[in-house]
Design a protein around this motif. Sequence first.
Motif, PDB file in Angstrom:
ATOM      1  N   ARG A   1       0.825  -0.763   0.177  1.00 54.10           N
ATOM      2  CA  ARG A   1       0.354  -0.297   0.327  1.00 54.10           C
ATOM      3  C   ARG A   1       0.986   1.067   0.156  1.00 54.10           C
ATOM      4  O   ARG A   1       0.050   2.671   0.353  1.00 54.10           O
ATOM      5  CB  ARG A   1      -0.917   0.024   1.407  1.00 54.10           C
ATOM      6  CG  ARG A   1      -1.493  -1.069   1.519  1.00 54.10           C
ATOM      7  CD  ARG A   1      -2.606  -1.684   2.126  1.00 54.10           C
ATOM      8  NE  ARG A   1      -1.971  -1.670   3.722  1.00 54.10           N
ATOM      9  CZ  ARG A   1      -1.255  -2.654   3.996  1.00 54.10           C
ATOM     10  NH1 ARG A   1      -1.282  -3.435   3.645  1.00 54.10           N
ATOM     11  NH2 ARG A   1      -0.521  -1.858   5.301  1.00 54.10           N
ATOM     12  N   THR A   2       2.182   1.197  -0.282  1.00 56.86           N
ATOM     13  CA  THR A   2       3.300   2.386  -0.688  1.00 56.86           C
ATOM     14  C   THR A   2       3.017   2.568  -1.644  1.00 56.86           C
ATOM     15  O   THR A   2       2.972   2.005  -3.500  1.00 56.86           O
ATOM     16  CB  THR A   2       4.749   1.675  -0.215  1.00 56.86           C
ATOM     17  OG1 THR A   2       4.269   1.737   0.897  1.00 56.86           O
ATOM     18  CG2 THR A   2       5.686   2.690  -0.718  1.00 56.86           C
ATOM     19  N   ASN A   3       2.906   4.724  -2.080  1.00 61.73           N
ATOM     20  CA  ASN A   3       2.834   4.708  -3.909  1.00 61.73           C
ATOM     21  C   ASN A   3       3.811   5.545  -4.190  1.00 61.73           C
ATOM     22  O   ASN A   3       4.345   6.389  -3.057  1.00 61.73           O
ATOM     23  CB  ASN A   3       1.425   5.661  -3.637  1.00 61.73           C
ATOM     24  CG  ASN A   3       1.888   7.378  -3.660  1.00 61.73           C
ATOM     25  OD1 ASN A   3       1.921   8.561  -3.170  1.00 61.73           O
ATOM     26  ND2 ASN A   3       0.667   6.284  -1.484  1.00 61.73           N
ATOM     27  N   ILE A   4       4.690   5.785  -4.706  1.00 58.96           N
ATOM     28  CA  ILE A   4       5.521   6.007  -5.570  1.00 58.96           C
ATOM     29  C   ILE A   4       5.693   7.079  -7.319  1.00 58.96           C
ATOM     30  O   ILE A   4       5.284   6.511  -7.554  1.00 58.96           O
ATOM     31  CB  ILE A   4       7.244   5.288  -5.793  1.00 58.96           C
ATOM     32  CG1 ILE A   4       7.078   3.872  -4.916  1.00 58.96           C
ATOM     33  CG2 ILE A   4       7.772   5.862  -6.412  1.00 58.96           C
ATOM     34  CD1 ILE A   4       7.480   4.326  -3.369  1.00 58.96           C
ATOM     35  N   GLN A   5       5.083   8.068  -6.279  1.00 59.39           N
ATOM     36  CA  GLN A   5       4.478   9.119  -7.287  1.00 59.39           C
ATOM     37  C   GLN A   5       6.032   9.243  -7.963  1.00 59.39           C
ATOM     38  O   GLN A   5       6.537   9.120  -8.110  1.00 59.39           O
ATOM     39  CB  GLN A   5       4.237  10.259  -6.624  1.00 59.39           C
ATOM     40  CG  GLN A   5       3.282   9.923  -6.198  1.00 59.39           C
ATOM     41  CD  GLN A   5       2.643  11.527  -4.901  1.00 59.39           C
ATOM     42  OE1 GLN A   5       2.635  11.852  -5.540  1.00 59.39           O
ATOM     43  NE2 GLN A   5       1.774  11.022  -3.994  1.00 59.39           N
ATOM     44  N   ASP A   6       5.091  10.137  -9.464  1.00 59.09           N
ATOM     45  CA  ASP A   6       5.686  10.394 -10.529  1.00 59.09           C
ATOM     46  C   ASP A   6       7.156  10.618 -10.377  1.00 59.09           C
ATOM     47  O   ASP A   6       7.204  12.203  -9.908  1.00 59.09           O
ATOM     48  CB  ASP A   6       4.703  11.219 -11.548  1.00 59.09           C
ATOM     49  CG  ASP A   6       3.290  11.066 -11.206  1.00 59.09           C
ATOM     50  OD1 ASP A   6       3.167  10.781 -12.662  1.00 59.09           O
ATOM     51  OD2 ASP A   6       2.939  11.340 -10.529  1.00 59.09           O
ATOM     52  N   GLY A   7       8.507  11.134 -11.548  1.00 58.28           N
ATOM     53  CA  GLY A   7       9.590  11.445 -11.199  1.00 58.28           C
ATOM     54  C   GLY A   7      10.402  10.572 -10.582  1.00 58.28           C
ATOM     55  O   GLY A   7      11.348  11.608 -10.586  1.00 58.28           O
TER      56      GLY A   7
ATOM     57  N   LYS B   1      -4.827   8.101   5.191  1.00 56.71           N
ATOM     58  CA  LYS B   1      -5.639   8.700   4.833  1.00 56.71           C
ATOM     59  C   LYS B   1      -4.925   8.395   3.518  1.00 56.71           C
ATOM     60  O   LYS B   1      -5.377   8.619   2.226  1.00 56.71           O
ATOM     61  CB  LYS B   1      -6.609   9.765   5.271  1.00 56.71           C
ATOM     62  CG  LYS B   1      -8.104   9.966   4.188  1.00 56.71           C
ATOM     63  CD  LYS B   1      -8.824   8.953   4.361  1.00 56.71           C
ATOM     64  CE  LYS B   1      -9.865   9.328   3.191  1.00 56.71           C
ATOM     65  NZ  LYS B   1     -10.537   8.211   3.707  1.00 56.71           N
ATOM     66  N   SER B   2      -3.584   9.258   3.208  1.00 55.58           N
ATOM     67  CA  SER B   2      -2.872   9.206   2.251  1.00 55.58           C
ATOM     68  C   SER B   2      -2.650   7.691   1.410  1.00 55.58           C
ATOM     69  O   SER B   2      -2.955   7.786  -0.012  1.00 55.58           O
ATOM     70  CB  SER B   2      -1.733   9.750   2.204  1.00 55.58           C
ATOM     71  OG  SER B   2      -0.732  10.273   0.907  1.00 55.58           O
ATOM     72  N   ALA B   3      -2.448   7.079   2.369  1.00 52.32           N
ATOM     73  CA  ALA B   3      -2.265   5.664   1.748  1.00 52.32           C
ATOM     74  C   ALA B   3      -3.279   5.119   0.678  1.00 52.32           C
ATOM     75  O   ALA B   3      -3.307   4.832   0.229  1.00 52.32           O
ATOM     76  CB  ALA B   3      -1.471   5.122   2.815  1.00 52.32           C
ATOM     77  N   GLU B   4      -4.536   5.003   1.884  1.00 47.19           N
ATOM     78  CA  GLU B   4      -5.703   4.468   1.739  1.00 47.19           C
ATOM     79  C   GLU B   4      -6.068   4.739   0.413  1.00 47.19           C
ATOM     80  O   GLU B   4      -6.757   4.264  -0.934  1.00 47.19           O
ATOM     81  CB  GLU B   4      -7.047   5.009   2.520  1.00 47.19           C
ATOM     82  CG  GLU B   4      -6.582   4.029   3.555  1.00 47.19           C
ATOM     83  CD  GLU B   4      -7.043   4.197   5.264  1.00 47.19           C
ATOM     84  OE1 GLU B   4      -9.077   4.736   4.569  1.00 47.19           O
ATOM     85  OE2 GLU B   4      -7.253   3.820   6.053  1.00 47.19           O
TER      86      GLU B   4
END
Length: 174
Positions: A56-62, A156-159
């Motif tokens: 549930r980890t997000n690695i965002q653009d760039g 909440k951000s991860a969700e």
Amino acid sequence: MAIIKPYKGIHPKIDQTVFVAENAVIIGDVEIGKDSSIWYNVVIRGDVNYIRIGERTNIQDGTIIHVDHKRYPTIIGNNVTVGHKVMLHACTIEDYCLIGMSATVMDGVIVGKYSIVAAGALVTPGKVIEPYSLWAGVPAKFVRKLTEEEIAWLEKSAENYVKYKNSYLEEGLG
């Protein structure tokens, strides 16, 4: 289609529930846990050491994620939000952290659980960020402990990013 390649015979291991954008690059000794997301123009290079990204980890653009030769891998926990254009190099990010846009986290740094590294911050080598902390600046310094509202927002951000990656997968984009 994303570029996912082995290095020296070691193939990335990516859970089938992960969203990987079509122009992301993932190389070598990299493991990514379920319900995570790897967004556009991300480079994750586990060549001279290993990289582990939790669930549930997000690695965002760039964003660029790399390692140090033999000394430090890069370990990113569960429910972490890594903002746009972040540089993570040979560091550890514990669960429920947020690394703000364009931040740089250097070799040997440990970011304790439920912490925020502010946008544009530079966390210099070897720093240890205590859990529940906000760090900002160049070089980054302790600002204050997080509020209860900020702690809830990290969860909440991860969700939210699990929902976003699911909608992208439903659209056939991953």
